[in-house]
Design a protein around this motif. Sequence first.
Motif, PDB file in Angstrom:
ATOM      1  N   UNK A  21       3.252   5.544   5.281  1.00 25.08           N
ATOM      2  CA  UNK A  21       1.987   6.224   5.011  1.00 25.08           C
ATOM      3  C   UNK A  21       0.930   5.141   4.869  1.00 25.08           C
ATOM      4  N   UNK A  22      -0.046   5.118   5.776  1.00 27.19           N
ATOM      5  CA  UNK A  22      -0.991   4.003   5.869  1.00 27.19           C
ATOM      6  C   UNK A  22      -2.359   4.350   5.291  1.00 27.19           C
ATOM      7  N   UNK A  23      -3.039   3.298   4.858  1.00 22.52           N
ATOM      8  CA  UNK A  23      -4.444   3.370   4.414  1.00 22.52           C
ATOM      9  C   UNK A  23      -5.133   2.164   5.035  1.00 22.52           C
ATOM     10  N   UNK A  24      -6.206   2.409   5.785  1.00 25.37           N
ATOM     11  CA  UNK A  24      -6.954   1.310   6.400  1.00 25.37           C
ATOM     12  C   UNK A  24      -8.424   1.475   6.047  1.00 25.37           C
ATOM     13  N   UNK A  25      -9.100   0.368   5.866  1.00 26.27           N
ATOM     14  CA  UNK A  25     -10.527   0.427   5.539  1.00 26.27           C
ATOM     15  C   UNK A  25     -11.203  -0.870   5.957  1.00 26.27           C
ATOM     16  N   UNK A  26     -12.528  -0.827   6.020  1.00 27.41           N
ATOM     17  CA  UNK A  26     -13.302  -2.041   6.239  1.00 27.41           C
ATOM     18  C   UNK A  26     -12.938  -3.048   5.152  1.00 27.41           C
ATOM     19  N   UNK A  27     -12.645  -4.266   5.561  1.00 24.04           N
ATOM     20  CA  UNK A  27     -12.235  -5.283   4.592  1.00 24.04           C
ATOM     21  C   UNK A  27     -13.328  -5.598   3.578  1.00 24.04           C
ATOM     22  N   UNK A  28     -14.587  -5.240   3.873  1.00 24.13           N
ATOM     23  CA  UNK A  28     -15.692  -5.455   2.938  1.00 24.13           C
ATOM     24  C   UNK A  28     -15.894  -4.272   1.988  1.00 24.13           C
ATOM     25  N   UNK A  29     -15.126  -3.213   2.192  1.00 23.83           N
ATOM     26  CA  UNK A  29     -15.275  -2.006   1.374  1.00 23.83           C
ATOM     27  C   UNK A  29     -14.420  -2.132   0.111  1.00 23.83           C
ATOM     28  N   UNK A  30     -14.946  -2.815  -0.876  1.00 21.15           N
ATOM     29  CA  UNK A  30     -14.177  -3.092  -2.098  1.00 21.15           C
ATOM     30  C   UNK A  30     -13.776  -1.821  -2.839  1.00 21.15           C
ATOM     31  N   UNK A  31     -14.634  -0.792  -2.966  1.00 18.83           N
ATOM     32  CA  UNK A  31     -14.176   0.429  -3.641  1.00 18.83           C
ATOM     33  C   UNK A  31     -12.959   1.058  -2.965  1.00 18.83           C
ATOM     34  N   UNK A  54      -8.724  -3.961   6.694  1.00 17.82           N
ATOM     35  CA  UNK A  54      -7.659  -4.225   5.733  1.00 17.82           C
ATOM     36  C   UNK A  54      -6.620  -3.114   5.827  1.00 17.82           C
ATOM     37  N   UNK A  55      -5.353  -3.503   5.906  1.00 17.99           N
ATOM     38  CA  UNK A  55      -4.238  -2.562   6.043  1.00 17.99           C
ATOM     39  C   UNK A  55      -3.455  -2.471   4.734  1.00 17.99           C
ATOM     40  N   UNK A  56      -3.129  -1.235   4.367  1.00 17.85           N
ATOM     41  CA  UNK A  56      -2.283  -0.954   3.207  1.00 17.85           C
ATOM     42  C   UNK A  56      -1.270   0.113   3.620  1.00 17.85           C
ATOM     43  N   UNK A  57      -0.160   0.193   2.899  1.00 19.00           N
ATOM     44  CA  UNK A  57       0.822   1.235   3.208  1.00 19.00           C
ATOM     45  C   UNK A  57       1.736   1.483   2.016  1.00 19.00           C
ATOM     46  N   UNK A  58       2.286   2.686   2.004  1.00 21.08           N
ATOM     47  CA  UNK A  58       3.420   3.050   1.156  1.00 21.08           C
ATOM     48  C   UNK A  58       4.556   3.408   2.103  1.00 21.08           C
TER      49      UNK A  58
END
Length: 237
Positions: A158-168, A198-202
Amino acid sequence: MQMNAYGQPIGEPVVGWQPRPRPDVQTLTGSYCRLERLDQACHVDDLFMADQADADGTSWTYLPYGPFTHLADYTAWVMDVAAQPDPYFFAVVDTEESSPTSGQAVGVLSLLRVQPEAGSIEVGHIHFSPALQHRRAGTEAHYLLGTYVFDQLGYRRYEWKCDALNEPSRRAAVRLGFQFEGIFRQSQIVKGRNRDTAWYAIIDAEWPRVREAFQAWLAPDNFDTQGRQHSALQARR
């Protein structure tokens, strides 16, 4: 470590794997919110009105569309995305009885980049109006979607991706239990600007611990009579 006949390291076998179903649910119901398949007739007026509370439009900075200053433009956007199977959009309907927006749609999010063969899926296009930000309902929306992805559809990733400058957004990903995996440089051009992503995942092995933390944090006894948390979500994990 698994080795093949040539002495090369290889991945662990995934026994009995079958491609997973695509999202098709119409409603997911929690204690503080309800996710409904996005529909122009049911949701557009509520959503547009809720978004007007973001007077300067800063909540749209990192999205490839918006802000919408005219109802007709927002309606056209909703009609377009609601007709697509990927991204698969939901409206977040506030159901807290004490909330001034109870019964109204106050945000959207979607499942996208659906890969049934690999068991990978992403949450994205998240836009919460001020009425949903920093509230239990917003956190529960993510819990409901994660439960659907892992426990009902049986996805592995399960992925979460966002602009690397989007700190919130990056802080939100970590708070919700996603693990940081790296930055893809110059991956997109959004609104005429470079975007490093920026890539994140569970993954499925991590989900039981993440789910348990969600459930403990969302429990009524974790909040006082004013709705303030006794312990943070990350502390529960």
